[in-house]
Scaffold this motif. Structure first.
Motif, PDB file in Angstrom:
ATOM      1  N   UNK A 163    -104.282   6.003 -20.873  1.00 50.68           N
ATOM      2  CA  UNK A 163    -105.576   6.419 -20.322  1.00 50.68           C
ATOM      3  C   UNK A 163    -105.754   5.818 -18.933  1.00 50.68           C
ATOM      4  N   UNK A 164    -106.604   6.451 -18.146  1.00 51.94           N
ATOM      5  CA  UNK A 164    -106.883   5.927 -16.804  1.00 51.94           C
ATOM      6  C   UNK A 164    -107.436   4.509 -16.896  1.00 51.94           C
ATOM      7  N   UNK A 165    -108.283   4.282 -17.893  1.00 47.48           N
ATOM      8  CA  UNK A 165    -108.921   2.972 -18.049  1.00 47.48           C
ATOM      9  C   UNK A 165    -107.905   1.864 -18.333  1.00 47.48           C
ATOM     10  N   UNK A 166    -106.762   2.214 -18.887  1.00 53.13           N
ATOM     11  CA  UNK A 166    -105.773   1.191 -19.257  1.00 53.13           C
ATOM     12  C   UNK A 166    -104.864   0.790 -18.099  1.00 53.13           C
ATOM     13  N   UNK A 167    -104.968   1.511 -16.977  1.00 53.42           N
ATOM     14  CA  UNK A 167    -104.087   1.208 -15.851  1.00 53.42           C
ATOM     15  C   UNK A 167    -104.492  -0.111 -15.200  1.00 53.42           C
ATOM     16  N   UNK A 168    -103.565  -1.067 -15.219  1.00 52.68           N
ATOM     17  CA  UNK A 168    -103.797  -2.368 -14.593  1.00 52.68           C
ATOM     18  C   UNK A 168    -102.504  -2.795 -13.890  1.00 52.68           C
ATOM     19  N   UNK A 169    -102.450  -4.029 -13.410  1.00 53.27           N
ATOM     20  CA  UNK A 169    -101.263  -4.495 -12.690  1.00 53.27           C
ATOM     21  C   UNK A 169    -100.020  -4.459 -13.581  1.00 53.27           C
ATOM     22  N   UNK A 170    -100.203  -4.771 -14.848  1.00 49.58           N
ATOM     23  CA  UNK A 170     -99.065  -4.777 -15.761  1.00 49.58           C
ATOM     24  C   UNK A 170     -98.468  -3.384 -15.904  1.00 49.58           C
ATOM     25  N   UNK A 171     -99.337  -2.387 -16.035  1.00 51.67           N
ATOM     26  CA  UNK A 171     -98.867  -0.999 -16.149  1.00 51.67           C
ATOM     27  C   UNK A 171     -98.104  -0.598 -14.889  1.00 51.67           C
ATOM     28  N   UNK A 172     -98.655  -0.942 -13.727  1.00 50.60           N
ATOM     29  CA  UNK A 172     -97.990  -0.607 -12.464  1.00 50.60           C
ATOM     30  C   UNK A 172     -96.638  -1.310 -12.372  1.00 50.60           C
ATOM     31  N   UNK A 173     -96.611  -2.592 -12.717  1.00 55.05           N
ATOM     32  CA  UNK A 173     -95.361  -3.355 -12.655  1.00 55.05           C
ATOM     33  C   UNK A 173     -94.260  -2.730 -13.494  1.00 55.05           C
ATOM     34  N   UNK A 174     -94.619  -2.237 -14.663  1.00 56.62           N
ATOM     35  CA  UNK A 174     -93.608  -1.682 -15.568  1.00 56.62           C
ATOM     36  C   UNK A 174     -93.016  -0.369 -15.058  1.00 56.62           C
ATOM     37  N   UNK A 175     -93.631   0.240 -14.051  1.00 57.10           N
ATOM     38  CA  UNK A 175     -93.127   1.492 -13.500  1.00 57.10           C
ATOM     39  C   UNK A 175     -92.460   1.307 -12.130  1.00 57.10           C
ATOM     40  N   UNK A 176     -92.280   0.071 -11.710  1.00 57.81           N
ATOM     41  CA  UNK A 176     -91.593  -0.212 -10.455  1.00 57.81           C
ATOM     42  C   UNK A 176     -90.105  -0.467 -10.717  1.00 57.81           C
ATOM     43  N   UNK A 177     -89.284  -0.336  -9.679  1.00 53.47           N
ATOM     44  CA  UNK A 177     -87.858  -0.652  -9.813  1.00 53.47           C
ATOM     45  C   UNK A 177     -87.673  -2.083 -10.310  1.00 53.47           C
ATOM     46  N   UNK A 178     -88.602  -2.952  -9.935  1.00 53.58           N
ATOM     47  CA  UNK A 178     -88.473  -4.389 -10.211  1.00 53.58           C
ATOM     48  C   UNK A 178     -89.143  -4.811 -11.513  1.00 53.58           C
ATOM     49  N   UNK A 179     -89.290  -3.884 -12.447  1.00 52.37           N
ATOM     50  CA  UNK A 179     -90.016  -4.181 -13.691  1.00 52.37           C
ATOM     51  C   UNK A 179     -89.412  -5.353 -14.467  1.00 52.37           C
ATOM     52  N   UNK A 180     -88.130  -5.649 -14.218  1.00 56.57           N
ATOM     53  CA  UNK A 180     -87.471  -6.746 -14.929  1.00 56.57           C
ATOM     54  C   UNK A 180     -87.371  -8.018 -14.086  1.00 56.57           C
ATOM     55  N   UNK A 181     -88.112  -8.061 -12.973  1.00 52.85           N
ATOM     56  CA  UNK A 181     -88.078  -9.215 -12.078  1.00 52.85           C
ATOM     57  C   UNK A 181     -89.474  -9.801 -11.891  1.00 52.85           C
ATOM     58  N   UNK A 182     -89.581 -11.115 -11.658  1.00 53.93           N
ATOM     59  CA  UNK A 182     -90.891 -11.703 -11.354  1.00 53.93           C
ATOM     60  C   UNK A 182     -91.259 -11.429  -9.900  1.00 53.93           C
ATOM     61  N   UNK A 183     -92.513 -11.663  -9.549  1.00 52.12           N
ATOM     62  CA  UNK A 183     -92.934 -11.515  -8.158  1.00 52.12           C
ATOM     63  C   UNK A 183     -92.135 -12.473  -7.266  1.00 52.12           C
ATOM     64  N   UNK A 184     -92.062 -12.132  -5.990  1.00 55.37           N
ATOM     65  CA  UNK A 184     -91.326 -12.959  -5.022  1.00 55.37           C
ATOM     66  C   UNK A 184     -92.149 -14.192  -4.665  1.00 55.37           C
ATOM     67  N   UNK A 185     -91.490 -15.346  -4.631  1.00 54.60           N
ATOM     68  CA  UNK A 185     -92.141 -16.592  -4.206  1.00 54.60           C
ATOM     69  C   UNK A 185     -91.919 -16.861  -2.727  1.00 54.60           C
ATOM     70  N   UNK A 186     -90.718 -16.595  -2.240  1.00 53.79           N
ATOM     71  CA  UNK A 186     -90.360 -16.875  -0.851  1.00 53.79           C
ATOM     72  C   UNK A 186     -89.611 -15.682  -0.264  1.00 53.79           C
ATOM     73  N   UNK A 187     -90.143 -15.134   0.819  1.00 49.04           N
ATOM     74  CA  UNK A 187     -89.482 -14.039   1.534  1.00 49.04           C
ATOM     75  C   UNK A 187     -88.968 -14.576   2.862  1.00 49.04           C
TER      76      UNK A 187
END
Length: 246
Positions: A163-187
């Motif tokens: 549902x639209x209401x269920x869309x959060x950061x977790x949902x977005x993360x799971x649909x990115x190429x990097x779904x199996x990686x943590x956020x970047x700490x140092x670029x």
């Protein structure tokens, strides 16, 4: 000299991402073709991977070839793809020795057949490794990644899977190429340029940014150590105040 001896091993960035910039300019300064710079940049990759393993970094992501790089001269693109194949073959032994798990993000299927095959083969051969995860961003563009995620999520909403209401950061993360990686700490970006260049735009939301005025082929353990020390000297508040952290 050990440039890492005074680094706090308890405060390492778990995920380091690097924009490896400046191969072409490094070569031009030496009166060589841009291809010469890419060939020498491979040595910096090997050194960086081995040093990150040595100090205990969990994730290293390298901006290897962007979606925009396809616009470069055909000779340069062809050479880069050949370098990818030869490097993967040569470095497999290093990955095995260091327990490195290879990963890739981007439009992998757009790579030439031989490069695609070699990449998938090395990924499969290192799948069971439990050490550092090395991710190559190949034919990668962050806007394309986010666009694809929006399309996938929209299709699932349309088909009543979510549902639209269920869309959060977790949902977005799971649909990115990097779904199996943590956020970047140092670029880290080399070559003195101060741009992100369409790299991991979502994933670097709270990353510490470090720009170094040295071309990628000259990026040694000294510069890696300096970047990590800079990271360790910063206060990461994530929206909080210093008093709250203390």
């Amino acid at each position: 000299m050990d440039f890492f001896e005074d680094i706090d091993k308890q405060n390492l960035p778990a995920h380091i991402a690097i924009i490896m910039d400046g191969n072409g300019r490094w070569a031009k300064e030496r009166g060589k073709h841009r291809v010469f710079g890419h060939e020498n940049g491979v040595h910096a990759v090997r050194s960086t991977v081995e040093n990150c393993v040595k100090i205990g970094v969990d994730y290293l992501t390298l901006y290897t070839f962007s979606t925009e790089n396809w616009k470069r001269p055909k000779l340069e693109v062809d050479t880069l793809m050949k370098l990818l194949v030869s490097s993967l073959k040569k470095e497999l032994e290093t990955f095995i020795k260091n327990n490195v798990k290879l990963n890739a993000i981007g439009d992998i299927e757009s790579l030439p057949k031989k490069a695609n095959h070699e990449l998938k083969e090395v990924i499969e051969k290192t799948r069971g490794h439990t050490g550092m995860t090395l991710t190559l961003a190949l034919s990668y563009g962050s806007r394309e990644e986010i666009k694809n995620a929006v399309k996938q999520i929209s299709a699932k909403v349309k088909n009543n899977i979510i549902s639209i209401e269920s869309i959060d950061e977790t949902i977005i993360n799971t649909h990115l190429y990097t779904h199996n990686l943590p956020d970047v700490d140092l670029l880290i970006r080399t070559s003195g340029e101060h741009r992100i260049s369409n790299f991991l735009l979502w994933q670097i939301a709270y990353a510490e940014l470090y720009f170094v005025d040295v071309f990628w082929p000259d990026f040694t353990e000294q510069y890696l150590a300096q970047a990590i020390k800079s990271y360790q000297n910063r206060e990461r508040r994530f929206g909080k105040t210093s008093e709250q952290l203390n």
